[in-house]
Motif scaffolding. Structure first.
Motif, PDB file in Angstrom:
ATOM      1  N   UNK A  14     -12.836 -36.828  72.918  1.00 39.86           N
ATOM      2  CA  UNK A  14     -12.447 -37.458  74.177  1.00 39.86           C
ATOM      3  C   UNK A  14     -12.319 -36.383  75.261  1.00 39.86           C
ATOM      4  N   UNK A  15     -12.218 -36.805  76.522  1.00 38.39           N
ATOM      5  CA  UNK A  15     -12.174 -35.864  77.652  1.00 38.39           C
ATOM      6  C   UNK A  15     -10.990 -34.911  77.558  1.00 38.39           C
ATOM      7  N   UNK A  16      -9.828 -35.375  77.089  1.00 41.28           N
ATOM      8  CA  UNK A  16      -8.651 -34.518  76.992  1.00 41.28           C
ATOM      9  C   UNK A  16      -8.879 -33.374  75.999  1.00 41.28           C
ATOM     10  N   UNK A  17      -9.516 -33.657  74.878  1.00 43.14           N
ATOM     11  CA  UNK A  17      -9.802 -32.613  73.889  1.00 43.14           C
ATOM     12  C   UNK A  17     -10.769 -31.582  74.469  1.00 43.14           C
ATOM     13  N   UNK A  18     -11.792 -32.037  75.169  1.00 40.98           N
ATOM     14  CA  UNK A  18     -12.748 -31.120  75.805  1.00 40.98           C
ATOM     15  C   UNK A  18     -12.031 -30.266  76.849  1.00 40.98           C
ATOM     16  N   UNK A  19     -11.115 -30.873  77.611  1.00 43.58           N
ATOM     17  CA  UNK A  19     -10.342 -30.121  78.599  1.00 43.58           C
ATOM     18  C   UNK A  19      -9.543 -29.015  77.917  1.00 43.58           C
ATOM     19  N   UNK A  20      -8.944 -29.307  76.752  1.00 44.38           N
ATOM     20  CA  UNK A  20      -8.179 -28.294  76.016  1.00 44.38           C
ATOM     21  C   UNK A  20      -9.086 -27.167  75.517  1.00 44.38           C
ATOM     22  N   UNK A  21     -10.287 -27.498  75.031  1.00 47.60           N
ATOM     23  CA  UNK A  21     -11.235 -26.463  74.603  1.00 47.60           C
ATOM     24  C   UNK A  21     -11.595 -25.551  75.779  1.00 47.60           C
ATOM     25  N   UNK A  22     -11.913 -26.154  76.925  1.00 43.46           N
ATOM     26  CA  UNK A  22     -12.288 -25.363  78.093  1.00 43.46           C
ATOM     27  C   UNK A  22     -11.115 -24.505  78.585  1.00 43.46           C
ATOM     28  N   UNK A  23      -9.905 -25.056  78.518  1.00 43.30           N
ATOM     29  CA  UNK A  23      -8.715 -24.295  78.913  1.00 43.30           C
ATOM     30  C   UNK A  23      -8.501 -23.104  77.971  1.00 43.30           C
TER      31      UNK A  23
END
Length: 87
Positions: A14-23
């Motif tokens: 999901x978008x939140x998991x991808x955001x955490x990876x990018x962070x």
């Protein structure tokens, strides 16, 4: 050091998991060390100096993609640093 060390990872997130990876990647670049672990394999990267940045984005037939590629040359600790004094 082996000739090639490699980790590949692909999943549906999901978008939140991808955001955490990018962070996490952003934090790794900030501190100068990116540590990756997947399926029992680990790889520690040390981005430094100038990096090559390549981004491709496209939309076709209802599918959208963003590809980001970053690359750099590893430091060669065997290279002796020298200096020159000029007046």
């Amino acid at each position: 050091m082996p000739a090639e060390e490699k980790i590949e990872f692909e999943s549906l997130e999901d978008c939140e998991t991808i955001r955490r990876y990018l962070h996490a990647l952003e934090q790794g670049f900030s501190k100068g060390t990116i540590s990756l672990t997947s399926e029992g394999k680990s790889l520690i990267l040390e981005p430094n100096g100038f990096l090559s940045f390549h981004l491709t984005a496209k939309r076709k037939s209802g599918e959208t993609k963003i590809n980001i590629k970053l690359s750099w040359k590893d430091r060669d600790e065997s290279i002796k640093k020298s200096s020159i004094h000029i007046e």
